[in-house]
Design an enzyme around this catalytic site. Structure first.
Site, PDB file in Angstrom:
ATOM      1  N   GLY A  97       0.841  -1.260  -0.061  1.00 62.57           N
ATOM      2  CA  GLY A  97      -0.023   0.145  -0.053  1.00 62.57           C
ATOM      3  C   GLY A  97       0.876   1.160   0.106  1.00 62.57           C
ATOM      4  O   GLY A  97       1.985   1.177   0.374  1.00 62.57           O
ATOM      5  N   SER A  98       0.262   2.416  -0.428  1.00 55.45           N
ATOM      6  CA  SER A  98       1.001   3.663  -0.245  1.00 55.45           C
ATOM      7  C   SER A  98       0.243   4.732  -0.108  1.00 55.45           C
ATOM      8  O   SER A  98      -1.157   4.658  -0.338  1.00 55.45           O
ATOM      9  CB  SER A  98       1.675   3.792  -1.597  1.00 55.45           C
ATOM     10  OG  SER A  98       1.077   4.060  -2.634  1.00 55.45           O
ATOM     11  N   GLY A  99       0.559   5.801   0.672  1.00 57.85           N
ATOM     12  CA  GLY A  99      -0.267   7.071   0.871  1.00 57.85           C
ATOM     13  C   GLY A  99       0.629   8.181   0.548  1.00 57.85           C
ATOM     14  O   GLY A  99       1.257   8.253  -0.756  1.00 57.85           O
ATOM     15  N   THR A 101       2.614  10.118   1.936  1.00 59.93           N
ATOM     16  CA  THR A 101       4.126  10.130   2.469  1.00 59.93           C
ATOM     17  C   THR A 101       4.879   8.977   2.387  1.00 59.93           C
ATOM     18  O   THR A 101       5.915   9.088   2.008  1.00 59.93           O
ATOM     19  CB  THR A 101       3.863  10.679   4.094  1.00 59.93           C
ATOM     20  OG1 THR A 101       3.125  11.589   3.983  1.00 59.93           O
ATOM     21  CG2 THR A 101       5.348  11.123   4.372  1.00 59.93           C
ATOM     22  N   LYS A 102       4.300   7.741   2.547  1.00 59.88           N
ATOM     23  CA  LYS A 102       4.941   6.605   2.576  1.00 59.88           C
ATOM     24  C   LYS A 102       4.460   5.457   1.696  1.00 59.88           C
ATOM     25  O   LYS A 102       3.544   5.560   1.290  1.00 59.88           O
ATOM     26  CB  LYS A 102       5.028   6.133   4.184  1.00 59.88           C
ATOM     27  CG  LYS A 102       5.567   6.926   5.123  1.00 59.88           C
ATOM     28  CD  LYS A 102       5.048   6.750   6.439  1.00 59.88           C
ATOM     29  CE  LYS A 102       3.730   7.130   6.515  1.00 59.88           C
ATOM     30  NZ  LYS A 102       3.086   6.982   8.029  1.00 59.88           N
ATOM     31  N   VAL A 104       4.827   1.070   1.583  1.00 54.57           N
ATOM     32  CA  VAL A 104       4.895  -0.293   2.332  1.00 54.57           C
ATOM     33  C   VAL A 104       4.986  -1.296   1.275  1.00 54.57           C
ATOM     34  O   VAL A 104       4.151  -1.720   0.475  1.00 54.57           O
ATOM     35  CB  VAL A 104       3.830  -0.164   3.268  1.00 54.57           C
ATOM     36  CG1 VAL A 104       3.900  -1.388   4.049  1.00 54.57           C
ATOM     37  CG2 VAL A 104       3.706   0.921   4.253  1.00 54.57           C
ATOM     38  N   LYS A 119       8.300  -0.071   5.574  1.00 47.94           N
ATOM     39  CA  LYS A 119       7.742   1.342   5.458  1.00 47.94           C
ATOM     40  C   LYS A 119       8.988   2.194   5.141  1.00 47.94           C
ATOM     41  O   LYS A 119       9.845   2.302   5.922  1.00 47.94           O
ATOM     42  CB  LYS A 119       6.969   1.825   6.595  1.00 47.94           C
ATOM     43  CG  LYS A 119       5.857   2.593   6.370  1.00 47.94           C
ATOM     44  CD  LYS A 119       5.196   3.214   7.545  1.00 47.94           C
ATOM     45  CE  LYS A 119       4.017   2.723   7.618  1.00 47.94           C
ATOM     46  NZ  LYS A 119       2.782   3.211   8.638  1.00 47.94           N
ATOM     47  N   ASP A 231      -5.053  12.239  11.490  1.00 44.68           N
ATOM     48  CA  ASP A 231      -5.959  11.676  10.134  1.00 44.68           C
ATOM     49  C   ASP A 231      -6.541  10.407  10.477  1.00 44.68           C
ATOM     50  O   ASP A 231      -5.821   9.419  10.736  1.00 44.68           O
ATOM     51  CB  ASP A 231      -4.830  11.776   9.114  1.00 44.68           C
ATOM     52  CG  ASP A 231      -5.373  11.211   7.958  1.00 44.68           C
ATOM     53  OD1 ASP A 231      -6.605  11.161   7.775  1.00 44.68           O
ATOM     54  OD2 ASP A 231      -4.355  10.980   7.131  1.00 44.68           O
TER      55      ASP A 231
HETATM   56  N1  LIG Z   1       2.248  -3.315   8.562  1.00 43.83           N
HETATM   57  C1  LIG Z   1       1.553  -3.165   7.577  1.00 43.83           C
HETATM   58  N2  LIG Z   1       1.046  -4.285   6.561  1.00 43.83           N
HETATM   59  C2  LIG Z   1       0.276  -4.227   5.696  1.00 43.83           C
HETATM   60  N3  LIG Z   1       0.101  -3.059   5.104  1.00 43.83           N
HETATM   61  C3  LIG Z   1       0.418  -2.034   5.394  1.00 43.83           C
HETATM   62  C4  LIG Z   1       1.191  -1.899   6.734  1.00 43.83           C
HETATM   63  N4  LIG Z   1       1.276  -0.501   7.152  1.00 43.83           N
HETATM   64  C5  LIG Z   1       0.807   0.242   6.136  1.00 43.83           C
HETATM   65  N5  LIG Z   1       0.213  -0.569   4.990  1.00 43.83           N
HETATM   66  C6  LIG Z   1      -0.614  -0.049   4.138  1.00 43.83           C
HETATM   67  O1  LIG Z   1       0.282   1.034   3.496  1.00 43.83           O
HETATM   68  C7  LIG Z   1      -0.789   2.066   3.126  1.00 43.83           C
HETATM   69  C8  LIG Z   1       0.124   3.343   3.484  1.00 43.83           C
HETATM   70  O2  LIG Z   1       0.957   3.527   4.934  1.00 43.83           O
HETATM   71  P1  LIG Z   1       0.574   4.845   5.787  1.00 43.83           P
HETATM   72  O3  LIG Z   1      -0.803   4.842   6.016  1.00 43.83           O
HETATM   73  O4  LIG Z   1       1.496   4.550   6.750  1.00 43.83           O
HETATM   74  O5  LIG Z   1       1.212   5.832   4.581  1.00 43.83           O
HETATM   75  P2  LIG Z   1       0.859   7.350   4.444  1.00 43.83           P
HETATM   76  O6  LIG Z   1       1.509   7.726   3.434  1.00 43.83           O
HETATM   77  O7  LIG Z   1       1.033   7.885   5.828  1.00 43.83           O
HETATM   78  O8  LIG Z   1      -0.704   7.349   4.049  1.00 43.83           O
HETATM   79  P3  LIG Z   1      -1.707   8.488   4.207  1.00 43.83           P
HETATM   80  O9  LIG Z   1      -1.491   9.329   3.131  1.00 43.83           O
HETATM   81  O10 LIG Z   1      -3.159   7.607   4.076  1.00 43.83           O
HETATM   82  O11 LIG Z   1      -1.625   9.155   5.438  1.00 43.83           O
HETATM   83  C9  LIG Z   1      -1.586   1.900   4.277  1.00 43.83           C
HETATM   84  O12 LIG Z   1      -2.851   2.591   4.122  1.00 43.83           O
HETATM   85  C10 LIG Z   1      -1.951   0.416   4.361  1.00 43.83           C
HETATM   86  O13 LIG Z   1      -2.716  -0.125   3.417  1.00 43.83           O
END
Ligand SMILES: Nc1ncnc2c1ncn2[C@@H]1O[C@H](COP(=O)(O)OP(=O)(O)OP(=O)(O)O)[C@@H](O)[C@H]1O
Ligand SMILES: *[C@@H]1O[C@H](CO)[C@@H](O)[C@H](O)[C@H]1NC(C)=O
Ligand SMILES: *[C@@H]1O[C@H](CO)[C@@H](O)[C@H](O)[C@H]1NC(C)=O
Length: 452
Positions: A97-99, A101-102, A104, A119, A231
């Site tokens: 997955g990805s969002g 910022t990050k 995974v 991550k 969030d």
């Molecule tokens: N431990 C994990 N195991 C499996 N999938 C994960 C795990 N941690 C995160 N993910 C997936 O990765 C995605 C992105 O992680 P995260 O929410 O930390 O990123 P972000 O960039 O902060 O996202 P956002 O823009 O939603 O704030 C999550 O929405 C989730 O689907």
């Protein structure tokens, strides 16, 4: 083999040492980088950053330092044992997955170390791209995003709870740009699929809500103070072995809103707002706890709690929904209300005053039916037939009576998380085979057709 073991032991630091390492890293990232300049980032080694970006970096650094420094006084927690050496032989398994910022990724650790989630900063994500558009400083922008991940790691080190994804280690890759080479090693989960959850048995959905409530209780009384998830959305959570866990902690905050008067303390949501009190200490009273709880209500409880719950529990669930939806309950009362429902459910007290129906069934001890595809029911624990959680054979008899196809049932040895047993309901009188641990119940009206 021995050498690899040695490296791994070397990477296994105490919690205090990890926090010190984190502090050192903050300093490392800070000293060479944070010099303002003109004309982009300049040569490597003496990067010059636009003043705006510099200010943002400094702010995140202060944030992080505060968090890391607070941790030194307190032991416990820890960052998990895995380090860069453990990731070297790992094989990739694609993006989970990805969002903004990050990103995974799944990885299998070498030597049978199991699967983990890695991550790291999402270079193509919205946060880094927007920063680049604004400041035209790719390395500085990655570093800005890396601070968010560092903050998450620092929080995960200090906060340990079954409702928080476990940090199994971290790797700071010193090669290349120091700010971008941060990897958090997390226990592997599965992204939350709300549509899928809506199709699972009520007992499983209740478990998720109960887990969330326990997490919010922990956050409200955490060692760092009352923590709000700024969030708060289903995509910030993953499932690990049927348990809900928060994974995105970079938007967590321990600050409670400051105020001079009650008017400064309105908690606003799209469809609703709540006036809160300004405490004598100049903080909006319980605002973090309330914000979490209302978000739990609107994103989780309303969808997961009510549907297909046992009818006798409905009034209690309606009360929970009403009280959290109006923020009449704080998190403590919510936990109590959930535990009451759990108790009623586990003990079968909700079944009181029912007609006794089991006498309409013949029980055959020491037999079970042959497993075969049979009629389906909703929401079954098995897609092959009708497999439901029951408190007792008496409740199973009531369920069988309410389903027109049902002619017999067996109470299995399988148990759900609450300790209830799974019962398998069947239509046709199939063959019986000996099984010392099982009991088959056959409707008297159907028993003439049974074959032994
Ligand atoms: N431990 C994990 N195991 C499996 N999938 C994960 C795990 N941690 C995160 N993910 C997936 O990765 C995605 C992105 O992680 P995260 O929410 O930390 O990123 P972000 O960039 O902060 O996202 P956002 O823009 O939603 O704030 C999550 O929405 C989730 O689907
Ligand atoms: C709670 O119940 C009251 C009284 O029935 C009702 O006015 C209110 O809208 C309910 N609130 C929620 C969130 O369901
Ligand atoms: C909630 O429970 C916690 C922990 O048991 C306790 O410290 C706190 O005072 C309680 N808060 C309220 C408002 O009752």
């Amino acid at each position: 083999m021995a050498a690899a073991g040695g490296t791994r032991r070397g990477a296994r630091l105490s919690a205090a040492a990890l926090l010190l390492a984190l502090l050192a890293l903050v300093a490392l990232l800070a000293l060479p980088a944070l010099r303002a300049g003109h004309g982009g980032e300049g040569r490597a080694g003496s990067p010059r950053l636009p003043p705006g970006l510099l200010e943002e970096l400094r702010q995140r650094q202060r944030d992080l330092r505060r968090l890391a420094a607070g941790g030194e006084a307190e032991r416990g927690g820890g960052g998990g044992g895995l380090g860069c050496a453990d990731l070297r032989g790992a094989t990739g398994g694609g993006v989970l997955g990805s969002g903004f910022t990050k990103v995974v990724e799944r990885a299998a650790l070498a030597g049978g170390g199991g699967a983990v989630a890695l991550k790291s900063v999402h270079g193509g994500g919205r946060e880094v791209r927007q920063c680049e558009q604004r400041y035209g400083a790719p390395a500085g922008c990655r570093r800005l995003a890396a601070y968010k991940l560092l903050k998450e790691v620092a929080l995960l080190q200090r906060l340990r709870h079954p409702g928080i994804v476990q940090l199994r280690g971290q790797c700071y890759d010193s090669g290349g740009d120091p700010g971008a080479g941060v990897t958090a090693v997390l226990e592997l989960g599965a992204p939350l699929e709300m549509i899928q959850l809506l199709q699972t048995p009520w007992e499983e959905r209740f478990k998720i809500c109960l887990g969330l409530v326990k997490l919010l209780f922990y956050l409200a009384h955490s060692p760092l103070g009352s923590i709000v998830l700024l969030d708060f959305q289903p995509r910030q959570f993953v499932m690990v072995d049927g348990n809900l866990k928060v994974t995105d902690m970079d938007d967590a905050s321990t600050e409670e809103l400051s105020c001079k008067e009650d008017n400064d303390c309105t908690l606003d949501f799209p469809a609703k707002s709540f006036p809160l009190k300004c405490s004598s200490a100049g903080k909006c009273d319980g605002i973090n706890e309330k914000k979490n709880l209302f978000n739990a209500y609107r994103y989780f409880f309303t969808y997961l709690l009510p549907h297909s719950a046992p009818p006798a529990l409905q009034p209690f669930l309606s009360d929970i929904l009403n009280a959290t939806g109006d923020l009449r309950y704080g998190i403590n009362e919510t936990v109590t209300a959930f535990e009451k429902v759990l108790h009623l459910y586990k003990s079968g007290l909700y079944l009181q005053k029912r007609p006794l129906l089991l006498k309409e069934y013949i029980s055959l001890k020491g037999f079970r039916t042959v497993e075969a595809e049979d009629y389906k029911c909703w929401p079954s624990y098995s897609h092959l037939g009708c497999l439901l959680s029951v408190h007792s054979p008496e409740e199973a008899a009531a369920i069988c009576n309410s389903q027109s196809q049902c002619q017999s049932f067996i109470v299995t040895q399988q148990r759900t998380w609450t300790g209830r047993t799974l019962a398998s309901f069947q239509s046709s009188p199939t063959d019986l085979i000996p099984d010392a641990n099982a009991v088959v119940y056959i409707k008297r009206s159907a028993s003439s057709g049974k074959r032994l």
